[in-house]
Design a protein around this motif. Structure first.
Motif, PDB file in Angstrom:
ATOM      1  N   TYR A 174      44.622  26.671  64.576  1.00  0.00           N
ATOM      2  CA  TYR A 174      43.853  27.668  63.819  1.00  0.00           C
ATOM      3  C   TYR A 174      43.910  27.385  62.321  1.00  0.00           C
ATOM      4  O   TYR A 174      43.024  27.789  61.577  1.00  0.00           O
ATOM      5  CB  TYR A 174      44.354  29.084  64.096  1.00  0.00           C
TER       6      TYR A 174
ATOM      7  N   SER B 185      39.746  38.085  68.091  1.00  0.00           N
ATOM      8  CA  SER B 185      39.105  37.030  68.867  1.00  0.00           C
ATOM      9  C   SER B 185      39.180  37.319  70.368  1.00  0.00           C
ATOM     10  O   SER B 185      40.129  37.936  70.854  1.00  0.00           O
ATOM     11  CB  SER B 185      39.810  35.699  68.569  1.00  0.00           C
ATOM     12  N   ILE B 186      38.200  36.814  71.099  1.00  0.00           N
ATOM     13  CA  ILE B 186      38.240  36.946  72.564  1.00  0.00           C
ATOM     14  C   ILE B 186      39.321  36.048  73.160  1.00  0.00           C
ATOM     15  O   ILE B 186      39.706  36.227  74.309  1.00  0.00           O
ATOM     16  CB  ILE B 186      36.871  36.628  73.218  1.00  0.00           C
ATOM     17  N   TYR B 187      39.820  35.085  72.394  1.00  0.00           N
ATOM     18  CA  TYR B 187      40.862  34.181  72.864  1.00  0.00           C
ATOM     19  C   TYR B 187      42.263  34.678  72.527  1.00  0.00           C
ATOM     20  O   TYR B 187      43.243  33.977  72.724  1.00  0.00           O
ATOM     21  CB  TYR B 187      40.665  32.780  72.270  1.00  0.00           C
ATOM     22  N   CYS B 188      42.365  35.886  72.021  1.00  0.00           N
ATOM     23  CA  CYS B 188      43.645  36.445  71.604  1.00  0.00           C
ATOM     24  C   CYS B 188      44.603  36.577  72.790  1.00  0.00           C
ATOM     25  O   CYS B 188      44.238  37.090  73.842  1.00  0.00           O
ATOM     26  CB  CYS B 188      43.411  37.814  70.970  1.00  0.00           C
ATOM     27  N   ASN B 189      45.814  36.099  72.600  1.00  0.00           N
ATOM     28  CA  ASN B 189      46.869  36.206  73.608  1.00  0.00           C
ATOM     29  C   ASN B 189      47.758  37.383  73.200  1.00  0.00           C
ATOM     30  O   ASN B 189      48.420  37.332  72.159  1.00  0.00           O
ATOM     31  CB  ASN B 189      47.656  34.891  73.640  1.00  0.00           C
TER      32      ASN B 189
ATOM     33  N   ARG C 248      48.326  25.862  69.692  1.00  0.00           N
ATOM     34  CA  ARG C 248      47.037  26.504  69.437  1.00  0.00           C
ATOM     35  C   ARG C 248      47.061  27.249  68.103  1.00  0.00           C
ATOM     36  O   ARG C 248      46.109  27.174  67.328  1.00  0.00           O
ATOM     37  CB  ARG C 248      46.697  27.461  70.578  1.00  0.00           C
TER      38      ARG C 248
ATOM     39  N   TYR D  72      42.608  36.378  64.416  1.00  0.00           N
ATOM     40  CA  TYR D  72      43.004  36.001  65.780  1.00  0.00           C
ATOM     41  C   TYR D  72      43.042  37.222  66.694  1.00  0.00           C
ATOM     42  O   TYR D  72      42.578  37.170  67.824  1.00  0.00           O
ATOM     43  CB  TYR D  72      44.368  35.318  65.733  1.00  0.00           C
TER      44      TYR D  72
ATOM     45  N   PHE E 219      39.709  23.349  65.808  1.00  0.00           N
ATOM     46  CA  PHE E 219      39.079  23.409  67.132  1.00  0.00           C
ATOM     47  C   PHE E 219      37.650  22.892  67.070  1.00  0.00           C
ATOM     48  O   PHE E 219      37.187  22.219  67.996  1.00  0.00           O
ATOM     49  CB  PHE E 219      39.092  24.835  67.686  1.00  0.00           C
TER      50      PHE E 219
ATOM     51  N   VAL F 207      50.818  27.490  73.366  1.00  0.00           N
ATOM     52  CA  VAL F 207      50.474  28.647  72.538  1.00  0.00           C
ATOM     53  C   VAL F 207      50.771  28.362  71.073  1.00  0.00           C
ATOM     54  O   VAL F 207      49.942  28.619  70.196  1.00  0.00           O
ATOM     55  CB  VAL F 207      51.226  29.912  73.025  1.00  0.00           C
TER      56      VAL F 207
END
Length: 148
Positions: free
Chosen positions: A33, A54-58, A29, A51, A135, A26
């Motif tokens: 960014y 984003s659809i990749y947001c944790n 990653r 972030y 990325f 994490v």
């Protein structure tokens, strides 16, 4: 309710409350960014805002950042964390569906180790600095290596 169900429901879940609770992957990653360059408080705030959309947001990352609420501390932690990122790229003969797998480990420098894997095993391996890599760059490397 039986005893097993009761134990499962009452079992406390591990809460992530500080940056060091987040996995190496994490944090690595988050560094990608910003192309593994040092964050400033201002660019971290901008990137963090994007972030979150984003659809990749944790959500664990969002909750930790919100709970700490000291961007200087967060930026220092991220800037002082370094990783060896292992990128395994699978040739189409080896795996038609999965293109790659990436794992990150704490290190003393930000490095990307690339391994290209075919039916014969590792056919190519090289290291490169992760500083400046985004990325988009990684996906370009994946496409290039899969097509060769």
């Amino acid at each position: 309710m039986n005893l097993m169900e009761e134990m499962w429901i009452s079992k406390p879940q591990r809460r992530i409350t500080k940056l060091s609770d987040l996995s190496d992957g994490v944090i690595a990653r988050i560094k990608f960014y910003n192309a593994n360059k040092e964050y400033t408080v201002e660019n971290f705030k901008m990137i963090f805002f994007e972030y979150q959309r984003s659809i990749y947001c944790n959500q664990e990352v969002v909750e930790v950042v919100r709970s700490i609420n000291d961007y200087g501390c967060i930026v220092d932690y991220i800037n002082n964390s370094h990783f060896r990122n292992e990128l395994d790229i699978f040739t189409p003969e080896f795996d038609k569906k999965r293109t790659h797998h990436m794992t990150s480990y704490r290190s003393n420098e930000d490095v990307l180790q690339v391994r290209v894997i075919s039916n014969e095993g590792v056919i190519k391996s090289y290291d490169m600095s992760a500083i400046g890599l985004t990325f988009k760059d990684i996906f370009h490397i994946i496409d290039k290596e899969r097509n060769n």
